[in-house]
Write an enzyme that holds these catalytic residues in place. Structure first.
Site, PDB file in Angstrom:
ATOM      1  N   GLU A   1      -2.717  -2.751  -6.352  1.00 46.60           N
ATOM      2  CA  GLU A   1      -2.759  -1.352  -6.997  1.00 46.60           C
ATOM      3  C   GLU A   1      -1.998  -0.385  -7.573  1.00 46.60           C
ATOM      4  O   GLU A   1      -1.676   0.661  -8.179  1.00 46.60           O
ATOM      5  CB  GLU A   1      -3.744  -1.002  -5.524  1.00 46.60           C
ATOM      6  CG  GLU A   1      -4.377   0.653  -6.322  1.00 46.60           C
ATOM      7  CD  GLU A   1      -5.425   1.006  -4.792  1.00 46.60           C
ATOM      8  OE1 GLU A   1      -6.134   0.103  -4.092  1.00 46.60           O
ATOM      9  OE2 GLU A   1      -5.894   1.697  -4.097  1.00 46.60           O
TER      10      GLU A   1
ATOM     11  N   ILE B   1       6.117   2.992   5.623  1.00 43.33           N
ATOM     12  CA  ILE B   1       6.138   1.088   6.008  1.00 43.33           C
ATOM     13  C   ILE B   1       6.514  -0.054   5.088  1.00 43.33           C
ATOM     14  O   ILE B   1       6.571  -1.017   4.680  1.00 43.33           O
ATOM     15  CB  ILE B   1       5.163   0.835   6.945  1.00 43.33           C
ATOM     16  CG1 ILE B   1       5.585   2.127   8.756  1.00 43.33           C
ATOM     17  CG2 ILE B   1       4.964  -0.747   7.687  1.00 43.33           C
ATOM     18  CD1 ILE B   1       4.791   1.192   9.647  1.00 43.33           C
TER      19      ILE B   1
ATOM     20  N   LYS C   1       2.519  12.439  16.095  1.00 39.91           N
ATOM     21  CA  LYS C   1       3.279  13.865  16.187  1.00 39.91           C
ATOM     22  C   LYS C   1       4.274  13.672  17.615  1.00 39.91           C
ATOM     23  O   LYS C   1       3.966  14.152  18.559  1.00 39.91           O
ATOM     24  CB  LYS C   1       2.131  14.116  16.621  1.00 39.91           C
ATOM     25  CG  LYS C   1       0.694  14.778  16.080  1.00 39.91           C
ATOM     26  CD  LYS C   1       1.386  15.394  14.649  1.00 39.91           C
ATOM     27  CE  LYS C   1      -0.076  15.824  13.251  1.00 39.91           C
ATOM     28  NZ  LYS C   1       1.455  15.859  12.223  1.00 39.91           N
TER      29      LYS C   1
ATOM     30  N   GLY D   1       1.086  -1.327  -0.333  1.00 33.62           N
ATOM     31  CA  GLY D   1      -0.289   0.062   0.213  1.00 33.62           C
ATOM     32  C   GLY D   1       0.894   1.095   0.182  1.00 33.62           C
ATOM     33  O   GLY D   1       2.117   1.897  -0.117  1.00 33.62           O
TER      34      GLY D   1
HETATM   35  N1  COA Z   1      -4.091  11.254  14.871  1.00 30.26           N
HETATM   36  C1  COA Z   1      -2.962  12.229  14.139  1.00 30.26           C
HETATM   37  N2  COA Z   1      -1.503  12.179  13.534  1.00 30.26           N
HETATM   38  C2  COA Z   1      -1.832  11.235  12.959  1.00 30.26           C
HETATM   39  C3  COA Z   1      -2.203  10.484  12.644  1.00 30.26           C
HETATM   40  C4  COA Z   1      -3.312  10.008  14.111  1.00 30.26           C
HETATM   41  N3  COA Z   1      -4.128   9.049  14.678  1.00 30.26           N
HETATM   42  N4  COA Z   1      -1.877   9.280  11.926  1.00 30.26           N
HETATM   43  C5  COA Z   1      -0.745   9.868  11.322  1.00 30.26           C
HETATM   44  N5  COA Z   1      -1.360  11.208  11.727  1.00 30.26           N
HETATM   45  C6  COA Z   1       0.225  11.931  11.136  1.00 30.26           C
HETATM   46  C7  COA Z   1       1.325  11.730  11.139  1.00 30.26           C
HETATM   47  O1  COA Z   1       2.142  12.159  11.992  1.00 30.26           O
HETATM   48  C8  COA Z   1       1.649  12.439  10.029  1.00 30.26           C
HETATM   49  O2  COA Z   1       1.756  13.762  10.204  1.00 30.26           O
HETATM   50  P1  COA Z   1       3.382  14.628   9.211  1.00 30.26           P
HETATM   51  O3  COA Z   1       2.485  14.982   7.585  1.00 30.26           O
HETATM   52  O4  COA Z   1       2.789  16.198  10.058  1.00 30.26           O
HETATM   53  O5  COA Z   1       4.214  14.107   9.761  1.00 30.26           O
HETATM   54  C9  COA Z   1       0.521  12.140   8.708  1.00 30.26           C
HETATM   55  O6  COA Z   1      -0.731  12.042   9.219  1.00 30.26           O
HETATM   56  C10 COA Z   1       0.568  10.553   7.910  1.00 30.26           C
HETATM   57  O7  COA Z   1       0.520   9.839   8.583  1.00 30.26           O
HETATM   58  P2  COA Z   1       1.746   8.672   8.542  1.00 30.26           P
HETATM   59  O8  COA Z   1       2.087   7.295   9.447  1.00 30.26           O
HETATM   60  O9  COA Z   1       3.507   8.783   8.153  1.00 30.26           O
HETATM   61  O10 COA Z   1       0.785   8.057   6.793  1.00 30.26           O
HETATM   62  P3  COA Z   1       1.364   7.443   5.793  1.00 30.26           P
HETATM   63  O11 COA Z   1       2.425   8.466   4.475  1.00 30.26           O
HETATM   64  O12 COA Z   1       2.078   6.405   6.200  1.00 30.26           O
HETATM   65  O13 COA Z   1       0.422   7.188   4.817  1.00 30.26           O
HETATM   66  C11 COA Z   1      -2.200   6.250   5.028  1.00 30.26           C
HETATM   67  C12 COA Z   1      -0.559   6.857   5.498  1.00 30.26           C
HETATM   68  C13 COA Z   1      -2.846   5.132   6.415  1.00 30.26           C
HETATM   69  C14 COA Z   1      -2.855   7.889   4.949  1.00 30.26           C
HETATM   70  C15 COA Z   1      -1.911   5.380   3.856  1.00 30.26           C
HETATM   71  O14 COA Z   1      -1.461   3.921   3.635  1.00 30.26           O
HETATM   72  C16 COA Z   1      -3.320   5.713   3.470  1.00 30.26           C
HETATM   73  O15 COA Z   1      -3.924   6.118   2.592  1.00 30.26           O
HETATM   74  N6  COA Z   1      -3.981   3.991   3.305  1.00 30.26           N
HETATM   75  C17 COA Z   1      -5.621   4.151   2.870  1.00 30.26           C
HETATM   76  C18 COA Z   1      -5.296   3.783   1.369  1.00 30.26           C
HETATM   77  C19 COA Z   1      -4.414   2.302   1.867  1.00 30.26           C
HETATM   78  O16 COA Z   1      -3.908   1.739   2.266  1.00 30.26           O
HETATM   79  N7  COA Z   1      -4.437   2.200   0.105  1.00 30.26           N
HETATM   80  C20 COA Z   1      -4.136   1.048  -0.803  1.00 30.26           C
HETATM   81  C21 COA Z   1      -3.851   0.231  -1.442  1.00 30.26           C
HETATM   82  S1  COA Z   1      -2.351   1.075  -2.233  1.00 30.26           S
END
Ligand code: COA
Length: 435
Positions: A241, A222, A364, A218
């Site tokens: 995807e 990670i 954060k 995804g």
């Molecule tokens: N509360 C507040 N802030 C949060 C948070 C929470 N629970 N979880 C994450 N954040 C913040 C992080 O600190 C980060 O902030 P920053 O940009 O200021 O550092 C931001 O939100 C993004 O979090 P991060 O964990 O770095 O996201 P990522 O780039 O690893 O993406 C998803 C994670 C979940 C957004 C992404 O995998 C996604 O869009 N998934 C849904 C769709 C999907 O899984 N598709 C899969 C098939 S391709």
């Protein structure tokens, strides 16, 4: 080159301004996702809206990577934006109410365009025409053909920098109503270095992936780290995807051969692609990588046909039962459902399959725990407690399938950040989840 197609090409060639001048008021306009978005035509439409009294345009998008005046203040009376994934520049637009968002599974998007939401106008980016008269939707293939299927007018933006890819994303010059030539440089995704935490989680998951597995990775740091940790494996396959940088590296180093897949043997398959210019060169007419409809790729039944299918997706928040919120922060939309649940379900149904949902334990600077007693008010649930199998943080893997509520709560507390474990335990007791 067959002159018939060349002549047809010449007859349909127009300027971007001439094309958008053909869009009537009240039209529903659709463009493919990511790099498939026809940015020159979109910007020409914005200029027309600024210059003229355009009205009632409904502009549909999915992951816009390039900003445009079309999303800036001043368009409200002329058009409405509908975003099918809250990412890229659409995130700000959705969060500030400049765009509405469309909930849904990515795999259902083609069907919705065929049966629910007819496009009046379709415009998409394609690679230059081949000698048979075909253009390729390339890195934007996932939904493109279904969006254009019922459209009254079909326009293409021919970009010389856009790679022609193999697969099912082809469109013929005889099918279209107009084209413009425009070759903006393609947006690239910076290759962010793998952090220490990413590497730890990546190793936890990679250790459990057998040689010969078919994988889906995804979006996020990670999943990329898992890919990196898979470079020593053999005979892997890709059915995903998104096609990204680390997948290209896995193919280049020989870890991915696609030889053990049940379908599309010897080929990596994906719906759209994003990465560096190296990736764009790599996929160019590469018989080892096919881009196909998302309806085929994200179908859990197709995923499950592969033995040892492993899906790895990231999330934003998980509760003690294992309910996963990957698309909003509280009630604020942040991303989309994408194919996350479909890959979880497909992997769970695959013989020997495994599904991992990964996250850091905190956000954060360790001030917020991402493992919560209950999901934050308003959270959009992406995967239910009944779907989720394994949750992974930098503290380990919580196995949830076949586990009771109290076993789940204990397992989730064990992979939470140590600073929050006591508080989580207290809340779990308060809810009678653990004695
Ligand atoms: N509360 C507040 N802030 C949060 C948070 C929470 N629970 N979880 C994450 N954040 C913040 C992080 O600190 C980060 O902030 P920053 O940009 O200021 O550092 C931001 O939100 C993004 O979090 P991060 O964990 O770095 O996201 P990522 O780039 O690893 O993406 C998803 C994670 C979940 C957004 C992404 O995998 C996604 O869009 N998934 C849904 C769709 C999907 O899984 N598709 C899969 C098939 S391709």
């Amino acid at each position: 080159m067959d002159m018939k197609w060349q002549d047809m090409y010449a007859a349909k060639k127009k300027s971007a301004e001439e094309i958008v001048a053909m869009i009537p008021n009240g039209s529903r306009c659709a463009t493919p996702c990511g790099l498939g978005e026809a940015v020159t035509l979109r910007d020409a439409l914005a200029e027309r809206a600024i210059a003229e009294d355009l009205s009632g345009i409904e502009h549909h998008l999915l992951l816009t990577l390039v900003d445009s005046k079309i999303y800036h203040p001043g368009m409200e009376d002329k058009m409405k934006h509908v975003s099918w994934f809250t990412g890229g520049f659409a995130r700000k637009a959705v969060q500030t109410n400049t765009a509405e968002y469309m909930p849904g599974f990515y795999k259902d998007t083609p069907r919705m365009w065929r049966e629910e939401v007819k496009a009046d106008i379709f415009y998409g980016t394609v690679s230059p025409m081949d000698k048979h008269g075909y253009f390729s939707f390339g890195l934007g293939t996932s939904t493109a053909r279904d969006q254009m299927l019922n459209a009254d007018l079909i326009f293409l933006e021919v970009n010389e920098n856009f790679p022609r890819t193999q697969g099912t994303g082809m469109v013929h010059v005889s099918e279209i109503d107009g084209l413009c030539e425009s070759s903006p440089t393609l947006v690239t995704l910076p290759n962010t270095p793998i952090s220490e935490k990413d590497a730890i989680v990546g190793e936890f998951i990679a250790d459990r992936i057998p040689d010969g597995a078919t994988i889906q990775l995804g979006i996020g740091g990670i999943p990329n780290a898992v890919g990196d940790a898979l470079k020593s494996k053999q005979g892997l396959g890709i059915h995903s995807e998104m096609f990204n940088e680390v997948m290209m590296e896995l193919m280049e180093c020989g870890a991915v051969t696609n030889a053990n897949k049940a379908m599309d043997k010897y080929k990596s398959v994906a719906g759209f692609g994003l990465g560096s210019t190296k990736l764009y060169d790599f996929v160019e007419d590469n018989p080892g990588v096919e881009f196909r409809s998302i309806e085929y790729l994200n179908d859990p039944y197709n995923i499950a046909k592969h033995d040892n299918f492993v899906s790895i997706n990231a999330t934003l928040e998980v509760d003690l039962l294992g309910q996963v919120c990957s698309e909003s922060i509280g009630s604020k939309p942040f991303s989309g459902t994408g194919g996350q649940l479909d890959y979880v379900r497909g992997a769970n149904a695959s013989k020997g399959g495994q599904s991992f949902i990964s996250t850091y334990s905190t956000a954060k600077n360790d001030t917020i725990t991402k493992i919560k007693p209950i999901l934050t008010h308003g959270a959009h649930v992406t995967c239910s407690k009944n779907d989720v199998d394994m949750i992974v943080t930098e503290y380990g893997i919580a196995k949830l399938k076949g586990r009771t509520a109290s076993q789940r709560a204990k397992a989730m507390i064990e992979i939470a950040h140590p600073d929050f474990r006591e508080e989580l335990e207290f809340e779990a007791k308060k809810m009678n989840m653990i004695p």
